[in-house]
Structure formats: structure tokens, C-alpha cells
Design an enzyme around this catalytic site. Structure first.
Site, PDB file in Angstrom:
ATOM      1  N   GLN A   1       0.844  -1.194   0.000  1.00 48.62           N
ATOM      2  CA  GLN A   1       0.000   0.000   0.000  1.00 48.62           C
ATOM      3  C   GLN A   1       0.879   1.243   0.000  1.00 48.62           C
ATOM      4  OE1 GLN A   1      -2.039   1.835   3.439  1.00 48.62           O
ATOM      5  NE2 GLN A   1      -3.946   1.209   2.447  1.00 48.62           N
TER       6      GLN A   1
ATOM      7  N   HIS B   1      -3.282   4.435  -1.676  1.00 49.34           N
ATOM      8  CA  HIS B   1      -4.074   4.721  -0.471  1.00 49.34           C
ATOM      9  C   HIS B   1      -4.740   6.086  -0.636  1.00 49.34           C
ATOM     10  CE1 HIS B   1      -5.645   4.521   3.415  1.00 49.34           C
ATOM     11  NE2 HIS B   1      -4.563   4.537   4.160  1.00 49.34           N
TER      12      HIS B   1
ATOM     13  N   ASN C   1      -8.784   7.436   4.355  1.00 52.65           N
ATOM     14  CA  ASN C   1      -8.325   7.733   5.723  1.00 52.65           C
ATOM     15  C   ASN C   1      -7.628   9.078   5.894  1.00 52.65           C
ATOM     16  OD1 ASN C   1      -9.258   5.141   5.888  1.00 52.65           O
ATOM     17  ND2 ASN C   1      -7.488   4.319   6.974  1.00 52.65           N
TER      18      ASN C   1
ATOM     19  N   TYR D   1      -5.300  10.699   3.968  1.00 47.66           N
ATOM     20  CA  TYR D   1      -3.924  10.915   3.547  1.00 47.66           C
ATOM     21  C   TYR D   1      -3.875  11.650   2.195  1.00 47.66           C
ATOM     22  CZ  TYR D   1      -3.236   7.958   7.531  1.00 47.66           C
ATOM     23  OH  TYR D   1      -3.280   7.458   8.802  1.00 47.66           O
TER      24      TYR D   1
ATOM     25  N   ARG E   1      -7.514   2.144  -2.586  1.00 39.96           N
ATOM     26  CA  ARG E   1      -8.366   2.091  -1.389  1.00 39.96           C
ATOM     27  C   ARG E   1      -9.062   3.429  -1.215  1.00 39.96           C
ATOM     28  NH1 ARG E   1      -7.454   1.019   5.098  1.00 39.96           N
ATOM     29  NH2 ARG E   1      -8.643  -0.911   5.128  1.00 39.96           N
TER      30      ARG E   1
ATOM     31  N   ASN F   1      -8.658  11.653  10.400  1.00 42.77           N
ATOM     32  CA  ASN F   1      -7.723  12.731  10.070  1.00 42.77           C
ATOM     33  C   ASN F   1      -8.411  14.001   9.600  1.00 42.77           C
ATOM     34  OD1 ASN F   1      -5.328  11.364  10.797  1.00 42.77           O
ATOM     35  ND2 ASN F   1      -5.400  10.189   8.895  1.00 42.77           N
TER      36      ASN F   1
ATOM     37  N   GLY G   1      -8.907  -6.842   9.347  1.00 41.89           N
ATOM     38  CA  GLY G   1      -7.813  -6.075   9.912  1.00 41.89           C
ATOM     39  C   GLY G   1      -7.362  -6.582  11.263  1.00 41.89           C
ATOM     40  N   ARG G   2      -7.881  -5.979  12.327  1.00 45.47           N
ATOM     41  CA  ARG G   2      -7.398  -6.276  13.676  1.00 45.47           C
ATOM     42  C   ARG G   2      -7.390  -7.759  14.048  1.00 45.47           C
ATOM     43  NH1 ARG G   2      -9.268  -1.190  17.512  1.00 45.47           N
ATOM     44  NH2 ARG G   2      -8.424   0.441  16.151  1.00 45.47           N
TER      45      ARG G   2
END
Length: 357
Positions: A97, A174, A177, A179, A226, A234, A316-317
Site C-alpha cells: 500500500q 491509499h 483515511n 492521507y 483504497r 484525520n 484487519g485487527r
């Protein structure tokens, strides 16, 4: 037969199952170079059909967080080669990524000579951890000149070439989120009045040009993206034109023929749910693979695969504390809880020391 655990293809790339390990920042790359510990971490989780690495910067300017990896130096490429070799030996596929943090960061985390850049000089609310001084406010970023934009696009393209050299099966842009790529997409972080800001078409331009040039450099089957419409991370939030903008983005990405769109729904973490109409419009507009991500368990994953809502499902987690997540889901074994205190610490604890059985 379970769809989740059945083999499939991503473009022409064979996958051993439809389980994707989602990208997760883990901050173990000392000096911004992936090391043997990083290689061990990904090797442990190679039951996934596809692994998408943690956010990896294409540029010194994009290293906003402490200890995140890059892929712009020879040492970084060599470090990632260790990772891809180990993952491929276990039968998994792996995309890197590409995450340029843009205005999300702090100069204390950047190498000498680097600078914080963004579409506009709009500061993000919130603070950033620095190893040198703890939590510090985000500073005001430098508004990117047209030359800066050209340089950044070239950095993404070179990072794509470096990824191929390092043995990756492809790259994920990416654009989620909060960025850099999403900062261009969003009307609160992008207040430019030139060809890269203002209308939806102009806000899309940097992302689409970056995608197009990367496709030309490494091939469309090696490029994914993504996105997180309705995300809140953010200091970005949904806006009136969210659905229209992301539908148009999907249409234009479909025309480029990229391998996949990775659609993130962070509602399980408190953000607004991605509107079903938006999901459908993106699905209708984009004919490639759709990866769905956001708070999934195996039951929900099966349902969304069966309905055709998505083609692959990212977890994910659960992968952090359950390296053998695929086996556990297949056998109905209870998952181990994750230790959030060790998400971003620098050593093996909470990283490679979770049980492998």
C-alpha cells in the site's frame, strides 16, 4: 462450499482464498526500512489469499508517522524483498500500500530535507506522536506547487516500479483515511483554485493522473486503490457531493482497467456507515474486483460474497492477534483478543509473539 475459503483470481493473479489481510500501520520499521521482524510478521499471516501491507511511503515527504516504512530507497526495496520472498513461499500474494501522509504528520518524524506537503495550507486538527517529543500538534503543511504535484506523481510511479523490483504482486494507492490522495479529493483539505481543485473533476485529477501513470509503468493488473467515502479519519468528514464524487471516481478508474477498488466502511469504529446507494453505484460503475473492508467476521463476509456485494473481504485487527486467522475461521475456533497497547510499539511484543496455533 464456503466462498470465503475457496480459490479465486484477482485479475489474472490466482489467490488461495478470498480472505484479504487489510493494511494496518504497525510502526516496526526502524529507520523507515522493513527489517527481519517485519518479514516474520507477514510470513506468519500468509494464510490470507492476499496481503496488503501497512501504509508505505513513496516519498521522504510522506513519512509522517514514526517508524513507518518507505519504498523509495535501495535499502527499503531490499528490506521488502525479504518480505515478499517469505510470503510467496507460503502461497500468498502481496500488494504494497502506497501511503503518502501529506498534511498528517510532523517534521519531527520526517528525514532531513523532507517537508510536509498538501493540496492546500490547511492544518488538520489533532496531534501526532513523535519519538523525540511525544504528542505534538499537526503543523500547517506547505501548499504544493505544480512542480511539487509533478514530483509527487513521479514518486508514486517510481514506488510502483520499486515494488515490482521488490517482488510485490502489485500496489494499492491509499486514497482513504485522510492521507494525501484523499486530501486532494476532499473539499475541506483541497481549497485550490487551479486545475487540481474546485470542481469534482479537478479534485479527482491528481488521483486519476497518479493511477494512470502508475498503470502505464507497471500494468493495470498490478494497481488497486483504497477509498473511504463517509470516513471521518484525520479531520475529514462526509460532504454533500460524496456519492457523486466517488461514483465518478469509480467510473474513471474502471476506464483505466485497474485490478480492484478496496472500499472501506469504518462504521464499526464509530464513523457514518457507507450509504448502500453509494456502494451500489460504485459496484455498478466498476467492473473489476471489489474488496470490502470494515468490522467483518466470517458470517458477514460469507453473506456479502454470496450476495455479490464484494469479491474479496479484508480483515484487519483480527489478523494482528490471530496470525492463523483463516484456519481459525474455517474451524470455528475462538479468536484471541488484540492488545491495543502494542499496536505501534517498536519491538516484537504484540507483533510477532501471538500464538501461531
Amino acid at each position: 462450499m464456503s466462498k470465503l475459503f475457496s480459490p479465486t483470481k484477482l485479475a489474472s493473479l490466482p489467490l488461495q482464498n478470498r480472505v484479504v489481510m487489510a493494511p494496518m500501520t504497525r510502526s516496526r520499521s526502524i529507520g523507515n526500512i522493513p527489517n527481519d521482524l517485519v518479514a516474520e510478521y507477514y510470513e506468519q499471516r500468509s494464510e490470507a489469499g492476499l496481503i496488503i501491507t501497512e501504509g508505505t511511503s513513496p516519498s521522504p515527504n510522506g513519512l509522517g508517522y514514526s517508524r513507518i516504512p518507505g519504498i523509495f530507497s535501495k535499502a527499503q526495496v531490499a528490506g521488502w524483498k525479504k518480505v515478499t520472498d517469505k510470503v510467496h513461499a507460503k502461497g500468498s500474494k502481496i500488494f504494497v500500500q502506497l501511503m503518502h501522509t501529506g498534511r498528517i504528520g510532523h517534521p519531527a518524524n520526517l528525514p532531513e530535507g523532507a517537508k510536509m506537503v498538501a493540496p492546500s495550507a490547511v492544518v488538520a486538527k489533532g496531534k501526532m506522536w513523535t519519538d523525540a517529543s511525544g504528542m505534538l500538534d499537526h503543523p500547517t503543511p506547505n501548499e504544493m506547487s505544480l512542480e511539487d504535484i509533478s514530483i509527487a506523481k513521479n514518486e508514486y510511479v517510481q514506488a510502483g516500479k520499486n515494488a515490482v523490483e521488490a517482488g510485490f504482486d502489485g500496489i494499492e494507492l491509499h486514497a482513504a483515511n485522510g492521507y494525501l490522495l484523499e486530501q486532494f479529493l476532499h473539499p475541506t483539505s483541497n481549497i485550490r483554485t487551479d486545475n487540481y481543485g474546485g470542481s469534482i473533476e479537478k479534485r479527482l485529477r491528481f488521483v486519476l493522473e497518479t493511477a494512470e501513470e502508475t498503470v502505464k509503468a507497471i500494468g493495470k493488473e498490478k494497481v488497486g486503490i483504497r477509498i473511504s467515502p463517509y470516513g471521518m479519519f484525520n479531520d475529514l468528514a462526509p460532504f454533500d457531493e460524496t456519492e457523486v464524487e466517488y461514483t465518478m471516481l469509480a467510473e474513471k478508474l474502471n476506464a483505466l482497467g485497474i485490478a480492484y477498488i478496496h472500499l472501506v466502511d469504518h462504521s464499526s469504529m464509530g464513523t457514518p456507515t457507507v450509504a448502500p446507494t453509494t456502494v451500489k453505484k460504485i459496484r455498478d460503475a466498476f467492473k473489476g474486483t471489489i474488496i470490502l473492508s470494515g468490522g467483518y467476521d466470517s458470517k458477514r463476509a460469507e453473506a456479502d460474497l454470496e450476495s455479490g456485494a464484494g469479491d474479496l473481504i479484508a480483515f484487519g485487527r483480527p489478523f494482528i492477534s490471530n496470525p492463523n486467522l483463516v484456519t481459525k475461521m474455517q474451524k470455528g475456533i475462538e479468536l484471541k483478543p488484540v492488545d491495543q497497547e502494542t499496536f505501534y510499539t517498536p519491538d516484537a511484543k504484540g507483533y510477532t509473539d501471538y500464538p501461531l496455533t
